[in-house]
Design a protein around this motif. Structure first.
Motif, PDB file in Angstrom:
ATOM      1  N   GLN A  59      -2.645   0.188  -5.215  1.00  0.00           N
ATOM      2  CA  GLN A  59      -2.760   1.111  -4.079  1.00  0.00           C
ATOM      3  C   GLN A  59      -4.214   1.269  -3.650  1.00  0.00           C
ATOM      4  O   GLN A  59      -4.522   1.262  -2.455  1.00  0.00           O
ATOM      5  CB  GLN A  59      -2.157   2.463  -4.438  1.00  0.00           C
ATOM      6  CG  GLN A  59      -1.976   3.388  -3.245  1.00  0.00           C
ATOM      7  CD  GLN A  59      -1.002   4.507  -3.551  1.00  0.00           C
ATOM      8  OE1 GLN A  59      -1.087   5.151  -4.582  1.00  0.00           O
ATOM      9  NE2 GLN A  59      -0.076   4.757  -2.639  1.00  0.00           N
ATOM     10  N   ARG A  65      -1.741   2.331  -9.560  1.00  0.00           N
ATOM     11  CA  ARG A  65      -2.964   2.924  -9.014  1.00  0.00           C
ATOM     12  C   ARG A  65      -3.921   1.829  -8.544  1.00  0.00           C
ATOM     13  O   ARG A  65      -4.568   1.943  -7.497  1.00  0.00           O
ATOM     14  CB  ARG A  65      -3.620   3.790 -10.093  1.00  0.00           C
ATOM     15  CG  ARG A  65      -4.882   4.510  -9.639  1.00  0.00           C
ATOM     16  CD  ARG A  65      -5.429   5.381 -10.763  1.00  0.00           C
ATOM     17  NE  ARG A  65      -6.723   5.951 -10.388  1.00  0.00           N
ATOM     18  CZ  ARG A  65      -7.772   5.992 -11.194  1.00  0.00           C
ATOM     19  NH1 ARG A  65      -7.701   5.494 -12.417  1.00  0.00           N
ATOM     20  NH2 ARG A  65      -8.902   6.544 -10.798  1.00  0.00           N
ATOM     21  N   ARG A 110       0.835  -1.206   0.000  1.00  0.00           N
ATOM     22  CA  ARG A 110       0.000   0.000   0.000  1.00  0.00           C
ATOM     23  C   ARG A 110       0.867   1.252   0.000  1.00  0.00           C
ATOM     24  O   ARG A 110       0.570   2.239  -0.687  1.00  0.00           O
ATOM     25  CB  ARG A 110      -0.932  -0.013   1.204  1.00  0.00           C
ATOM     26  CG  ARG A 110      -1.862   1.199   1.263  1.00  0.00           C
ATOM     27  CD  ARG A 110      -2.924   1.064   2.340  1.00  0.00           C
ATOM     28  NE  ARG A 110      -2.349   0.949   3.679  1.00  0.00           N
ATOM     29  CZ  ARG A 110      -2.430  -0.133   4.441  1.00  0.00           C
ATOM     30  NH1 ARG A 110      -3.025  -1.232   3.994  1.00  0.00           N
ATOM     31  NH2 ARG A 110      -1.903  -0.146   5.654  1.00  0.00           N
ATOM     32  N   SER A 111       1.943   1.237   0.763  1.00  0.00           N
ATOM     33  CA  SER A 111       2.811   2.417   0.823  1.00  0.00           C
ATOM     34  C   SER A 111       3.736   2.512  -0.381  1.00  0.00           C
ATOM     35  O   SER A 111       4.188   3.607  -0.733  1.00  0.00           O
ATOM     36  CB  SER A 111       3.634   2.393   2.115  1.00  0.00           C
ATOM     37  OG  SER A 111       4.471   1.252   2.149  1.00  0.00           O
ATOM     38  N   PRO A 123       3.334   0.627  -3.994  1.00  0.00           N
ATOM     39  CA  PRO A 123       2.710  -0.372  -4.853  1.00  0.00           C
ATOM     40  C   PRO A 123       3.647  -0.999  -5.883  1.00  0.00           C
ATOM     41  O   PRO A 123       3.399  -2.113  -6.348  1.00  0.00           O
ATOM     42  CB  PRO A 123       1.563   0.378  -5.529  1.00  0.00           C
ATOM     43  CG  PRO A 123       1.862   1.826  -5.340  1.00  0.00           C
ATOM     44  CD  PRO A 123       2.649   1.929  -4.085  1.00  0.00           C
ATOM     45  N   ARG A 150      -6.083   0.167  -0.053  1.00  0.00           N
ATOM     46  CA  ARG A 150      -6.148   1.475   0.621  1.00  0.00           C
ATOM     47  C   ARG A 150      -6.800   1.392   1.992  1.00  0.00           C
ATOM     48  O   ARG A 150      -6.340   2.044   2.947  1.00  0.00           O
ATOM     49  CB  ARG A 150      -6.920   2.467  -0.260  1.00  0.00           C
ATOM     50  CG  ARG A 150      -7.157   3.826   0.367  1.00  0.00           C
ATOM     51  CD  ARG A 150      -7.804   4.785  -0.631  1.00  0.00           C
ATOM     52  NE  ARG A 150      -9.057   4.291  -1.162  1.00  0.00           N
ATOM     53  CZ  ARG A 150     -10.239   4.428  -0.563  1.00  0.00           C
ATOM     54  NH1 ARG A 150     -10.319   5.045   0.604  1.00  0.00           N
ATOM     55  NH2 ARG A 150     -11.349   3.955  -1.136  1.00  0.00           N
TER      56      ARG A 150
END
Length: 303
Positions: free
Chosen positions: A209, A206, A173-174, A176, A213
């Motif tokens: 992530q 995108r 997540r931090s 990708p 999220r």
């Protein structure tokens, strides 16, 4: 001619959950649901909106439960996707539609074909897995060691699988790009070429992530569902199905599609000799054309 679909980005299900939805292409076009991979989200790779508009296609994507902006559904099975697709279709006023799934989304597309025969016109499953209990299939044969470890742990020790995936999801997540780096060793030259394209790479980053999220549980529940009992028999599918696979795929081996092709009565199987897992992104435009071949809108009579 079909009316313009309503503008919405959230749908509430019968059990009170919210699903995050995204539509692209022609608002009056022929509808196709695109079911994303694992991990994935509604913003995952797809043809550009102008491409879809020019071909009269309305592409509908949504986050599966636990991903992105959709509420989690603990303990979900693959077959449960049909309830969520029905909720979105009803909210959009769609009676009939096609459905395509890629990778982890592909078995979910097959589920829609199996249990919604009066609504699904055609279905496509790109680089799909077969059921974990597929009789006569060596499920792990030809699969990359990393995927064998992930799926085997999800099946045999789900608590350990969850404990491992939570910190991994947080790291992705931090950053990708980390996921593609983890996969790089198992990518073929063709796959590396595809994911190195700036446009595709941007969509993938995108996508990952957004998928993670809010939580890791979309990914967790996907893996548990895919290695558990799916809740339907692919042999019961009666609508036309296209199975597309790259012969060199090490994430979901082509033998899985072959097993399904032998059991789904109205299936067409394509195995691209030089392609692998991410080749499905390149195949998607042609797959959309196949999905809509039988669903052309009636011609408007001349004035």
């Amino acid at each position: 001619m079909r009316d313009l679909v309503p503008t919405l980005d959230r749908v509430r299900t019968a059990d009170g959950r919210l699903l995050r939805v995204e539509c692209s292409g022609d608002p009056c076009g022929r509808p196709v649901f695109l079911l994303h991979g694992m991990p994935g989200s509604r913003v995952g790779p797809r043809p550009r909106s102008m491409f879809l508009y020019q071909r009269g296609t309305l592409l509908i994507s949504y986050d599966r439960p636990g991903y992105g902006g959709s509420d989690r559904r603990p303990g979900r099975r693959v077959v449960d996707v049909a309830e969520d697709v029905t909720a979105v279709a009803d909210a959009l006023g769609l009676d009939r539609f096609a459905v395509v799934g890629r990778s982890g989304g592909a078995p979910h597309a097959l589920a829609c074909a199996a249990v919604l025969p009066d609504r699904v016109t055609r279905a496509a499953a790109l680089v799909t897995l077969a059921p974990r209990d597929a009789e006569g299939l060596d499920w792990f044969a030809g699969m990359a060691a990393s995927n064998i470890d992930e799926f085997r742990t999800a099946f045999t020790d789900p608590d350990r699988f969850v404990a491992r995936l939570i910190p991994r999801s947080a790291a992705i997540r931090s950053d990708p790009a980390r996921l593609l780096e983890e996969l790089r060793e198992d990518l073929t030259d063709d796959d590396r070429s595809i994911v190195s394209d700036n446009g595709i790479r941007s969509m993938l980053m995108r996508n990952y992530q957004e998928a993670l999220r809010t939580s890791p549980y979309g990914w967790i529940d996907d893996a548990l569902a895919l290695t558990g009992t799916w809740g339907f028999d692919p042999a019961e599918i009666r609508v036309p199905v296209l199975l597309w696979h790259g012969a060199k795929d090490a994430f979901s081996p082509a033998s899985h599609s072959s097993w399904l092709a032998d059991r789904i009565p109205r299936s067409t199987s394509i195995v691209e000799p030089s392609a692998a897992h991410f080749g499905a992104l390149r195949a998607l435009p042609n797959v959309l054309s196949w999905l809509l071949a039988d669903t052309a809108l009636p011609q408007t009579p001349p004035l």
